[in-house]
Scaffold this motif. Structure first.
Motif, PDB file in Angstrom:
ATOM      1  N   TYR A 111       0.818  -1.206   0.000  1.00 25.29           N
ATOM      2  CA  TYR A 111       0.000   0.000   0.000  1.00 25.29           C
ATOM      3  C   TYR A 111       0.858   1.265   0.000  1.00 25.29           C
ATOM      4  O   TYR A 111       0.650   2.178  -0.801  1.00 25.29           O
ATOM      5  CB  TYR A 111      -0.921  -0.039   1.224  1.00 25.29           C
ATOM      6  CG  TYR A 111      -1.807   1.171   1.391  1.00 25.29           C
ATOM      7  CD1 TYR A 111      -2.683   1.554   0.383  1.00 25.29           C
ATOM      8  CD2 TYR A 111      -1.778   1.919   2.559  1.00 25.29           C
ATOM      9  CE1 TYR A 111      -3.504   2.658   0.535  1.00 25.29           C
ATOM     10  CE2 TYR A 111      -2.599   3.021   2.727  1.00 25.29           C
ATOM     11  CZ  TYR A 111      -3.455   3.387   1.708  1.00 25.29           C
ATOM     12  OH  TYR A 111      -4.264   4.478   1.871  1.00 25.29           O
ATOM     13  N   GLY A 115       1.898   3.410  -3.321  1.00 21.38           N
ATOM     14  CA  GLY A 115       1.309   4.746  -3.281  1.00 21.38           C
ATOM     15  C   GLY A 115       2.345   5.827  -3.545  1.00 21.38           C
ATOM     16  O   GLY A 115       2.143   6.709  -4.382  1.00 21.38           O
ATOM     17  N   SER A 118       3.565   5.697  -7.230  1.00 20.22           N
ATOM     18  CA  SER A 118       2.580   6.257  -8.163  1.00 20.22           C
ATOM     19  C   SER A 118       2.530   7.773  -8.069  1.00 20.22           C
ATOM     20  O   SER A 118       2.515   8.478  -9.087  1.00 20.22           O
ATOM     21  CB  SER A 118       1.190   5.697  -7.869  1.00 20.22           C
ATOM     22  OG  SER A 118       1.140   4.329  -8.195  1.00 20.22           O
ATOM     23  N   ASP A 119       2.498   8.297  -6.840  1.00 14.06           N
ATOM     24  CA  ASP A 119       2.480   9.759  -6.664  1.00 14.06           C
ATOM     25  C   ASP A 119       3.677  10.394  -7.347  1.00 14.06           C
ATOM     26  O   ASP A 119       3.549  11.409  -8.032  1.00 14.06           O
ATOM     27  CB  ASP A 119       2.553  10.113  -5.161  1.00 14.06           C
ATOM     28  CG  ASP A 119       1.199   9.946  -4.489  1.00 14.06           C
ATOM     29  OD1 ASP A 119       0.201   9.753  -5.197  1.00 14.06           O
ATOM     30  OD2 ASP A 119       1.158  10.006  -3.240  1.00 14.06           O
ATOM     31  N   HIS A 143      -4.983   2.223  -8.537  1.00 11.75           N
ATOM     32  CA  HIS A 143      -4.669   1.479  -7.318  1.00 11.75           C
ATOM     33  C   HIS A 143      -5.613   1.862  -6.191  1.00 11.75           C
ATOM     34  O   HIS A 143      -5.205   2.018  -5.055  1.00 11.75           O
ATOM     35  CB  HIS A 143      -3.230   1.758  -6.891  1.00 11.75           C
ATOM     36  CG  HIS A 143      -2.248   1.118  -7.812  1.00 11.75           C
ATOM     37  ND1 HIS A 143      -2.073  -0.238  -7.862  1.00 11.75           N
ATOM     38  CD2 HIS A 143      -1.427   1.637  -8.744  1.00 11.75           C
ATOM     39  CE1 HIS A 143      -1.154  -0.516  -8.775  1.00 11.75           C
ATOM     40  NE2 HIS A 143      -0.752   0.596  -9.332  1.00 11.75           N
ATOM     41  N   ARG A 144      -6.873   2.029  -6.535  1.00 13.53           N
ATOM     42  CA  ARG A 144      -7.788   2.474  -5.489  1.00 13.53           C
ATOM     43  C   ARG A 144      -8.482   1.300  -4.799  1.00 13.53           C
ATOM     44  O   ARG A 144      -9.186   1.467  -3.835  1.00 13.53           O
ATOM     45  CB  ARG A 144      -8.812   3.438  -6.079  1.00 13.53           C
ATOM     46  CG  ARG A 144      -8.293   4.868  -6.056  1.00 13.53           C
ATOM     47  CD  ARG A 144      -8.868   5.652  -7.199  1.00 13.53           C
ATOM     48  NE  ARG A 144      -8.434   5.094  -8.475  1.00 13.53           N
ATOM     49  CZ  ARG A 144      -8.793   5.584  -9.650  1.00 13.53           C
ATOM     50  NH1 ARG A 144      -9.564   6.612  -9.726  1.00 13.53           N
ATOM     51  NH2 ARG A 144      -8.351   5.028 -10.759  1.00 13.53           N
ATOM     52  N   ARG A 221       0.728  13.174   1.062  1.00 11.04           N
ATOM     53  CA  ARG A 221      -0.097  12.024   0.658  1.00 11.04           C
ATOM     54  C   ARG A 221       0.363  10.749   1.385  1.00 11.04           C
ATOM     55  O   ARG A 221      -0.442   9.917   1.764  1.00 11.04           O
ATOM     56  CB  ARG A 221      -0.045  11.826  -0.859  1.00 11.04           C
ATOM     57  CG  ARG A 221      -0.909  12.849  -1.571  1.00 11.04           C
ATOM     58  CD  ARG A 221      -1.113  12.511  -3.042  1.00 11.04           C
ATOM     59  NE  ARG A 221      -1.248  13.748  -3.792  1.00 11.04           N
ATOM     60  CZ  ARG A 221      -0.350  14.235  -4.653  1.00 11.04           C
ATOM     61  NH1 ARG A 221       0.743  13.537  -4.931  1.00 11.04           N
ATOM     62  NH2 ARG A 221      -0.553  15.373  -5.258  1.00 11.04           N
ATOM     63  N   HIS A 222       1.651  10.633   1.551  1.00  9.82           N
ATOM     64  CA  HIS A 222       2.199   9.484   2.296  1.00  9.82           C
ATOM     65  C   HIS A 222       1.657   9.503   3.733  1.00  9.82           C
ATOM     66  O   HIS A 222       1.223   8.475   4.262  1.00  9.82           O
ATOM     67  CB  HIS A 222       3.722   9.542   2.295  1.00  9.82           C
ATOM     68  CG  HIS A 222       4.359   8.604   3.274  1.00  9.82           C
ATOM     69  ND1 HIS A 222       4.238   7.238   3.161  1.00  9.82           N
ATOM     70  CD2 HIS A 222       5.090   8.841   4.391  1.00  9.82           C
ATOM     71  CE1 HIS A 222       4.885   6.678   4.178  1.00  9.82           C
ATOM     72  NE2 HIS A 222       5.404   7.620   4.930  1.00  9.82           N
ATOM     73  N   ARG A 225      -1.840   8.303   3.866  1.00 15.14           N
ATOM     74  CA  ARG A 225      -1.937   6.828   3.732  1.00 15.14           C
ATOM     75  C   ARG A 225      -1.558   6.142   5.044  1.00 15.14           C
ATOM     76  O   ARG A 225      -2.212   5.197   5.463  1.00 15.14           O
ATOM     77  CB  ARG A 225      -1.044   6.324   2.591  1.00 15.14           C
ATOM     78  CG  ARG A 225      -1.722   6.335   1.230  1.00 15.14           C
ATOM     79  CD  ARG A 225      -0.878   5.641   0.169  1.00 15.14           C
ATOM     80  NE  ARG A 225       0.342   6.388  -0.083  1.00 15.14           N
ATOM     81  CZ  ARG A 225       0.491   7.292  -1.054  1.00 15.14           C
ATOM     82  NH1 ARG A 225      -0.488   7.523  -1.903  1.00 15.14           N
ATOM     83  NH2 ARG A 225       1.604   7.955  -1.204  1.00 15.14           N
TER      84      ARG A 225
END
Lengths: 233, 233
Positions: A111, A115, A118-119, A143-144, A221-222, A225
């Motif tokens: 995850y 994540g 991708s970001d 990847h949702r 964003r990390h 998550r």
């Protein structure tokens, strides 16, 4: 040459820009195939069939993203195998240094690692001509479907709260290793650096200020998550 | 009830036949997800990127076949996780007893193991009502993209002919273990046995003679695959 005026014709790319674009696509293409292999292998640790399927499904998406990138490298006149080869060492080093010792670590890695990657690819795609940008976005955003994975990590921590601390450390370690290997990749690729800095085309490149903001967005964003997993970043 | 007169409506299946069909679909569904995991994990042994991609691509097909079967189990009113659970032990035992020690063994296992399994499922699908038969065929036949794998095994043997003997033994061992675990599965599943023997529906079931011919066909095809690899069966 202005790629923005002619977004479809990648044939119009200058040679140096084409080189940098293929370097970037090669990086992501190797990242997705090695991500596929690691995630699929880690899914073996799942005895819960629902979870095994969730990890397998994430791995399969990585493979399809890989195929998308490989096809585009070919469209740009590149050799996908040659384009990926320079990045093998960095990605394999990342995976060797972040081998999950148990299923929970594997889930956090799938995850969090996916994540961040991708970001990062989506951020960098801003500096690429529109056609390649669209491919990178498509190959990075699907990847949702991670609710099962997030839920399993949360459940694991609820079941034994002592797991939270080590898993939070593990999340930090994943980021640290990703940054380390990311720098190794960036330092060696001149055409890619020129592309991002806007030296091989006439669109605006990244300023130092923008690079700082980019890292800030990725970090935010990390953190979100990690929070979703119930972990402190 | 005659399913042949009404091939689409699986809702018309008798309860015992439905049970047997779900057992068969559950078997294949678990086989494909465990095949996915093993093949994907074995692809890590490939340092040649072309070969890594070929193995990954085979694994991904297995996963899509798995999804096809899972969807059909749901259509038949079954619970996929419950339907697969009884077969976990046999498949995991098979994989534990046939762990490739090197890439060549992994390649032979992918090609030979997957080939035999697909042949077997297609043969058994003859005794199932038409809709499920079609799903099983679709989920079992998409494995013709194996030239890279076959080529790599042949090259490996040309490079060092002493590898031929041990790999031929390995091929025989794969078949032996598959038969052993296949019998374990068959012995425990009454509804599935009744389905194959034609006891739970009014289509003709398998006669002893037909079962013999079936084994013969599977053996012949296996021998041809071994020959393609340059190995004696």
């Amino acid at each position: 040459m202005s790629e923005q005026a002619d977004p479809v014709s990648t044939g119009a790319l200058g040679e140096r820009e084409r080189e940098g674009t293929i370097e970037l696509l090669g990086t992501i293409a190797y990242g997705t195939i090695s991500g596929f292999t690691r995630m699929a292998a880690d899914s073996e640790m799942a005895t819960d069939l629902r979870l095994k399927r969730a990890l397998a499904s994430m791995a399969v998406k990585e493979f399809h993203n890989h195929e998308l990138l490989v096809d585009h490298i070919i469209e740009l006149g590149g050799d996908p195998i040659a384009a990926m080869a320079p990045f093998e060492e960095a990605f394999e080093a990342f995976h060797a240094r972040t081998k999950p010792r148990n299923l929970l670590e594997g889930l956090v890695k799938a995850y969090i690692g996916d994540g961040i990657a991708s970001d990062f690819y989506i951020e960098i795609s801003k500096y690429v001509e529109p056609t390649s940008r669209e491919i990178i976005r498509r190959a990075s955003s699907d990847h949702r479907d991670v609710d099962t994975i997030v839920g399993a990590v949360r459940d694991g921590i609820v079941e034994d709260p002592r797991r939270g601390g080590p898993l939070a450390l593990w999340g930090r370690r994943l980021v640290g290793e990703a940054l380390t290997q990311g720098q190794v990749v960036a330092a060696d690729r001149e055409a890619l650096s020129e592309l991002v800095l806007g030296l091989s085309h006439d669109r605006p490149g990244a300023t130092l200020n923008e690079m700082g903001e980019l890292m800030q967005r990725i970090t935010d964003r990390h953190r979100r998550r990690m929070g979703r997993l119930g972990l402190s970043a």
